[in-house]
Design an enzyme around this catalytic site. Structure first.
Site, mmCIF file in Angstrom:
data_model
loop_
_atom_site.group_PDB
_atom_site.id
_atom_site.type_symbol
_atom_site.label_atom_id
_atom_site.label_comp_id
_atom_site.label_asym_id
_atom_site.label_seq_id
_atom_site.Cartn_x
_atom_site.Cartn_y
_atom_site.Cartn_z
ATOM 1 N N LYS A 85 0.835 -1.215 0.000
ATOM 2 C CA LYS A 85 0.000 0.000 0.000
ATOM 3 C C LYS A 85 0.863 1.256 0.000
ATOM 4 O O LYS A 85 0.648 2.166 -0.820
ATOM 5 C CB LYS A 85 -0.915 -0.021 1.238
ATOM 6 C CG LYS A 85 -1.887 1.158 1.307
ATOM 7 C CD LYS A 85 -2.828 0.994 2.490
ATOM 8 C CE LYS A 85 -2.083 1.041 3.803
ATOM 9 N NZ LYS A 85 -2.963 1.014 4.975
ATOM 10 N N GLU A 111 -2.327 8.418 12.742
ATOM 11 C CA GLU A 111 -1.167 7.617 12.345
ATOM 12 C C GLU A 111 -0.313 7.271 13.566
ATOM 13 O O GLU A 111 -0.233 8.042 14.512
ATOM 14 C CB GLU A 111 -0.304 8.402 11.354
ATOM 15 C CG GLU A 111 -0.857 8.453 9.957
ATOM 16 C CD GLU A 111 -0.614 7.156 9.200
ATOM 17 O OE1 GLU A 111 0.462 6.984 8.638
ATOM 18 O OE2 GLU A 111 -1.524 6.311 9.199
ATOM 19 N N ARG A 112 0.342 6.121 13.495
ATOM 20 C CA ARG A 112 1.362 5.813 14.504
ATOM 21 C C ARG A 112 2.613 6.641 14.192
ATOM 22 O O ARG A 112 2.910 6.891 13.026
ATOM 23 C CB ARG A 112 1.698 4.321 14.476
ATOM 24 C CG ARG A 112 0.494 3.422 14.739
ATOM 25 C CD ARG A 112 0.826 1.970 14.408
ATOM 26 N NE ARG A 112 -0.351 1.135 14.564
ATOM 27 C CZ ARG A 112 -1.265 0.933 13.621
ATOM 28 N NH1 ARG A 112 -1.140 1.538 12.448
ATOM 29 N NH2 ARG A 112 -2.311 0.156 13.836
#
Length: 495
Positions: free
Chosen positions: A155, A181-182
């Site tokens: 991805k 998001e991390r």
């Protein structure tokens, strides 16, 4: 002396009530608490003297009686050429340890969608230079595409390649918006973009997973404000990548619950449709430029009837599904051609020839999928000559639709290629017409235009001979079950 001072009267988690004596701040006003440098966005006016807001920063240490100042305006985002190659948080602060910002303006994140009079009424194809997407899942210029895929199926590589092609070949701008998001993902993406050389024409905005829901809920609006500047002021095409749109809905649900609103179906906020539309409708093509969006979509528990998925799908013009099975077979990009779809794939938009070829490709690949079970049990030799021809075409199509990427050159050692839609269609048509039936499948793997197959054939063994019935014997597949003729005879064979 504070301008329009207020006083905190209650703090419940991220929800803060503030009392004002002079005048009441309007909805979406940004308030600043001196204690801890907190930022609070007004979401409701309770009465003539009290407002209720949601904190965009942690509220630890905030207490009743703390002084609050009305900033006199809403949350603002930096826009301008100075934002390129930088990474921002929701407040417009740089988080990439770079220098100070120059050549920028500040604009409200709450903008209205472009009016219908300014929108383009033409449906145009957004060419990505990636064969499989341009042929089978054409994207719309100014449209919204959903990207479905788990971890490790390519991805990020696919997103990075689209950014590279957008910047290098269409002179556009790319904006990456990370919602929830991390921090690991953000750091890795920044490093990969820098190594791929696409950072100079890119902006990154992050609302990290550990930040309050109000911050995650507004980071998408901040990224869109930056994208609108490049579309409307600089008249450039913008590629907006959002990861993940489900986390935007999730953050809105948390904000709604904190404010005490009655939940709707499955616990979602009652205003989910309005909130998502307010964000999605700003992504559009106008008379000056276009914002094309590719959004990662998480489907809760693979339930496509979930309200979040249903509302998101209603805005998408294309769905790109990544397959772990194709990735394990080395067929990159690992887009599943039978599950992916696009509203642009109609004769009136892509043309009669493109539509006819796309349908024929899908039909050939679908027949091959149905025949795989028979091949695994009985072997390729047991198929009819017609079915063997279908298998040969499908396997060559699968390999032709693979492509080496610019962003993976340093890992694979293979030079990336950009393939026009015309060249991709020409190659597929020639494969369907059996022009390459005598070529080994490997000659079509990881090439650009179909003519490269002839150059790649040099150094290979001579082309396979066609059998008298016209079928081509396929390459030996180590995973394929042996045919009955080659099986060792056993007592089960006479059953």
């Amino acid at each position: 002396m504070l301008a329009n001072p207020g006083t905190v009267v209650s703090v419940r988690g991220s929800v803060v009530d503030v009392q004002f004596e002079a005048r009441l701040p309007p909805i979406y006003s940004l308030l600043h608490a001196k204690q801890g440098g907190l930022a609070i966005e007004v979401l409701a006016q309770l009465d003539a003297r009290h407002v209720r807001g949601i904190a965009l920063t942690p509220t630890q240490g905030l207490a009743r009686g703390a002084p609050v100042e009305d900033s006199g305006g809403p949350l603002k985002a930096p826009v301008g050429k100075g934002t390129l190659a930088r990474m921002f948080d929701v407040f417009g602060n740089t988080i990439d340890r770079g220098g100070a910002l120059t050549d920028i303006q500040w604009r409200s994140v709450h903008q209205a969608p472009p009016p219908l009079a300014r929108r383009s009424s033409r449906s145009e194809i957004f060419e990505t230079g990636i064969k499989l997407i341009d042929v089978l899942v054409p994207l719309e210029r100014g449209g919204k595409a959903g990207l479905f895929g788990g971890a490790g199926v390519g991805k990020t590589v696919l997103l990075t390649e689209m950014i590279h092609n957008m910047i290098g070949h269409q002179e556009g701008v790319s904006i990456f918006c990370g919602i929830g998001e991390r921090c690991r993902e953000g750091e890795e993406l920044y490093r990969e973009m820098k190594e791929a050389g696409v950072l100079p024409n890119m902006v990154m905005v992050f609302g990290q997973m550990n930040e309050p829901p109000g911050c995650r809920f507004r980071v998408g609006h901040a990224a869109l404000t930056m994208a609108e500047y490049f579309r409307d002021d600089e008249h450039r095409d913008v590629l907006l990548l959002i990861d993940n749109i489900f986390r935007f809905i999730q953050a809105g649900s948390e904000v709604s619950g904190l404010l005490g609103q009655m939940p709707s179906r499955l616990g979602y906020q009652p205003t989910m449709g309005t909130e998502l539309s307010a964000l999605e409708e700003r992504i559009a093509t106008t008379d000056t430029g276009a914002i094309t969006s590719i959004q990662a979509v998480y489907v809760p528990a693979d339930d496509f009837t979930d309200p979040a998925a249903v509302h998101t799908f209603s805005h998408l013009s294309a769905s790109i599904v990544l397959s772990r099975k194709r990735a394990s077979e080395g067929l990159f990009p690992a887009v599943d051609p039978l599950q992916s779809s696009s509203r642009m794939a109609t004769p009136g938009i892509v043309g009669e020839r493109h539509y006819r070829l796309a349908q024929e490709i899908r039909r050939t690949l679908a027949q091959y999928t149905e025949l795989k079970d028979i091949i695994a049990m009985l072997g390729l030799e047991q198929l009819s000559p017609e079915d063997r021809n279908v298998v040969a075409r499908a396997r060559r199509l699968e390999r032709f639709l693979t492509q080496p990427f610019f962003t993976t050159e340093q890992f694979s050692g293979t030079k990336g290629v950009l393939v026009s839609r015309a060249d991709a269609l020409d190659g597929c048509e020639r494969i369907l017409n059996d022009e390459f039936k005598d070529y080994p499948e490997s000659a079509l793997y990881m090439i650009g235009s179909i003519d490269e197959a002839k150059g790649k054939l040099r150094g290979h063994k001579p082309p396979a001979k066609a059998s008298p019935d016209g079928a081509v014997s396929a390459q030996p597949n180590p995973r394929q079950a042996p045919s009955p003729a080659s099986r060792p005879q056993g007592r089960a064979d006479h059953a």
